[in-house]
Design a protein around this motif. Structure first.
Motif, PDB file in Angstrom:
ATOM      1  N   LYS A 238      36.359  22.560  32.577  1.00  0.00           N
ATOM      2  CA  LYS A 238      35.822  22.630  31.208  1.00  0.00           C
ATOM      3  C   LYS A 238      36.552  23.701  30.406  1.00  0.00           C
ATOM      4  O   LYS A 238      36.696  23.622  29.203  1.00  0.00           O
ATOM      5  CB  LYS A 238      34.365  23.090  31.282  1.00  0.00           C
ATOM      6  CG  LYS A 238      33.342  22.028  31.480  1.00  0.00           C
ATOM      7  CD  LYS A 238      32.012  22.760  31.429  1.00  0.00           C
ATOM      8  CE  LYS A 238      30.831  21.889  31.304  1.00  0.00           C
ATOM      9  NZ  LYS A 238      29.596  22.656  31.519  1.00  0.00           N
ATOM     10  N   GLU A 239      36.887  24.784  31.115  1.00  0.00           N
ATOM     11  CA  GLU A 239      37.570  25.904  30.468  1.00  0.00           C
ATOM     12  C   GLU A 239      38.614  26.444  31.432  1.00  0.00           C
ATOM     13  O   GLU A 239      38.434  26.358  32.656  1.00  0.00           O
ATOM     14  CB  GLU A 239      36.593  27.047  30.153  1.00  0.00           C
ATOM     15  CG  GLU A 239      35.459  26.666  29.231  1.00  0.00           C
ATOM     16  CD  GLU A 239      34.540  27.856  28.908  1.00  0.00           C
ATOM     17  OE1 GLU A 239      35.042  28.987  28.767  1.00  0.00           O
ATOM     18  OE2 GLU A 239      33.328  27.634  28.799  1.00  0.00           O
ATOM     19  N   ALA A 240      39.657  27.004  30.874  1.00  0.00           N
ATOM     20  CA  ALA A 240      40.660  27.689  31.696  1.00  0.00           C
ATOM     21  C   ALA A 240      41.160  28.879  30.889  1.00  0.00           C
ATOM     22  O   ALA A 240      41.225  28.811  29.657  1.00  0.00           O
ATOM     23  CB  ALA A 240      41.808  26.742  32.026  1.00  0.00           C
ATOM     24  N   PHE A 241      41.442  29.957  31.576  1.00  0.00           N
ATOM     25  CA  PHE A 241      42.004  31.115  30.867  1.00  0.00           C
ATOM     26  C   PHE A 241      42.766  31.989  31.856  1.00  0.00           C
ATOM     27  O   PHE A 241      42.694  31.771  33.075  1.00  0.00           O
ATOM     28  CB  PHE A 241      40.917  31.907  30.117  1.00  0.00           C
ATOM     29  CG  PHE A 241      39.822  32.496  30.963  1.00  0.00           C
ATOM     30  CD1 PHE A 241      39.902  33.796  31.425  1.00  0.00           C
ATOM     31  CD2 PHE A 241      38.689  31.761  31.286  1.00  0.00           C
ATOM     32  CE1 PHE A 241      38.873  34.361  32.189  1.00  0.00           C
ATOM     33  CE2 PHE A 241      37.659  32.306  32.050  1.00  0.00           C
ATOM     34  CZ  PHE A 241      37.754  33.608  32.498  1.00  0.00           C
ATOM     35  N   PHE A 242      43.544  32.923  31.316  1.00  0.00           N
ATOM     36  CA  PHE A 242      44.257  33.851  32.199  1.00  0.00           C
ATOM     37  C   PHE A 242      44.123  35.271  31.670  1.00  0.00           C
ATOM     38  O   PHE A 242      43.898  35.486  30.476  1.00  0.00           O
ATOM     39  CB  PHE A 242      45.718  33.431  32.407  1.00  0.00           C
ATOM     40  CG  PHE A 242      46.514  33.180  31.156  1.00  0.00           C
ATOM     41  CD1 PHE A 242      46.541  31.923  30.560  1.00  0.00           C
ATOM     42  CD2 PHE A 242      47.267  34.196  30.572  1.00  0.00           C
ATOM     43  CE1 PHE A 242      47.300  31.683  29.414  1.00  0.00           C
ATOM     44  CE2 PHE A 242      48.029  33.977  29.434  1.00  0.00           C
ATOM     45  CZ  PHE A 242      48.044  32.713  28.855  1.00  0.00           C
ATOM     46  N   THR A 243      44.218  36.222  32.590  1.00  0.00           N
ATOM     47  CA  THR A 243      43.937  37.615  32.223  1.00  0.00           C
ATOM     48  C   THR A 243      45.067  38.543  32.672  1.00  0.00           C
ATOM     49  O   THR A 243      45.662  38.347  33.733  1.00  0.00           O
ATOM     50  CB  THR A 243      42.631  38.111  32.895  1.00  0.00           C
ATOM     51  OG1 THR A 243      42.744  37.964  34.319  1.00  0.00           O
ATOM     52  CG2 THR A 243      41.430  37.338  32.402  1.00  0.00           C
ATOM     53  N   SER A 244      45.334  39.532  31.836  1.00  0.00           N
ATOM     54  CA  SER A 244      46.252  40.611  32.227  1.00  0.00           C
ATOM     55  C   SER A 244      46.075  41.767  31.258  1.00  0.00           C
ATOM     56  O   SER A 244      45.443  41.616  30.209  1.00  0.00           O
ATOM     57  CB  SER A 244      47.707  40.138  32.191  1.00  0.00           C
ATOM     58  OG  SER A 244      48.183  40.119  30.868  1.00  0.00           O
TER      59      SER A 244
END
Ligand code: PMP
Length: 286
Positions: A238-244
């Protein structure tokens, strides 16, 4: 661009900040690094970054180039000399310079460089910018838990993303599992509303942003799972994200040719970005 850079004990004009041609970082990528955010003049998650730096150094059997407290002082001095209020610090330590030969030299002084640069403070809307990601084979080595300066696979895989008009490549192992991005950790929300990020092992870097977010969402009572997920699962999410440290929390609304959810940043992604931006703001005051 930084104005002043710390190199092996000296604060130099950036243009004159050089290391020796036989530095093992240059010849063998025999070194480690950190990128640390500065928010409102304060170093974000300093201890967590220095703990990870410590671990990377010890995995390479490198001594600290200066005492940990001295590094804290150097970072503050570099922020001050470069008048950074919002931005990032880059630090790198290598095994130093010695005549070129693969084994560790009998004697070498570790090199340390520290730079800092300003960046515009992102508004919530700018931080929420939609992004595409592409999948690429994870061609890296088997010790991605070490924050090594050996980044050639990451460079090539990020360039593939840029050439495909995408913001990031998600790296896929031989079993079809998403390990992480070239410079970020990957997250999805499944159609069963499970928030998932890959568990830590030697296939990924233990992101400090990932760690901070897991703590923040635990405090908010949001449940999550740390487990492997496949590229197929990600495409059906449903959702996707990336972090840094530099990307913060970036929605991925397209993976390869597949639109994720309704093609807009999802509610949980937005919530997590809000928590993280509030956290950064509160670290250094307004
Ligand atoms: N994975 C990789 C391969 C990275 O290079 C980075 C950025 N340093 C991350 C994850 C995210 O780590 P952090 O949140 O500490 O910036």
């Amino acid at each position: 661009m930084p104005k002043v850079t710390y190199v092996n004990g000296r604060y130099l004009p950036h243009g004159q900040a050089v290391v020796h041609v036989e530095d093992r970082g240059f010849q063998f990528a025999d070194g480690v690094y950190e990128v640390i955010a500065v928010a409102n003049g304060t170093i974000v998650d300093e201890e967590a970054h220095l703990d990870r730096f410590d671990r990377s150094l010890s995995e390479l059997r490198l001594d600290w180039p200066v005492y940990r407290r001295a590094l804290g002082f150097i970072m503050r001095e570099i922020i001050r000399r470069n008048t950074v209020r919002h931005g990032s610090i880059y630090l790198q330590a290598t095994r130093g310079s010695a005549p070129r030969n693969h084994p560790f030299p009998d004697f070498s002084l570790p090199s340390l460089i520290v730079t800092a640069k300003s960046a515009k403070k992102l508004s919530y809307e700018a931080a929420l910018e939609k992004n595409s990601v592409i999948s690429q084979p994870d061609i890296r080595w088997r010790r991605c838990d070490i924050k090594s300066v050996s980044l050639l696979p990451n460079v090539l895989l990020k360039q593939a993303a840029v050439e495909a008009d995408a913001a990031e490549s998600w790296l896929i192992d031989d079993r079809g599992i998403v390990t992480e991005g070239t410079a970020s950790n990957a997250w999805i929300v499944t159609d069963q509303d499970e928030l998932i990020t890959r568990h830590l092992d030697s296939s990924i870097l233990a992101g400090i942003t990932r760690q901070a977010i897991l703590k923040l969402i635990s405090q908010e009572g949001i449940s999550f799972l740390e487990r492997e997920f496949t590229l197929e699962e990600a495409k059906q999410a449903k959702e996707a994200f990336f972090t840094s440290t530099t990307a913060l929390v970036k929605p991925a609304v397209k993976i390869d040719e597949v639109i994720i959810g309704d093609g807009q940043p999802g509610p949980l992604t937005r919530k997590i970005l809000t928590y993280y931006m509030d956290y950064m703001d509160n670290i250094g005051g307004q």
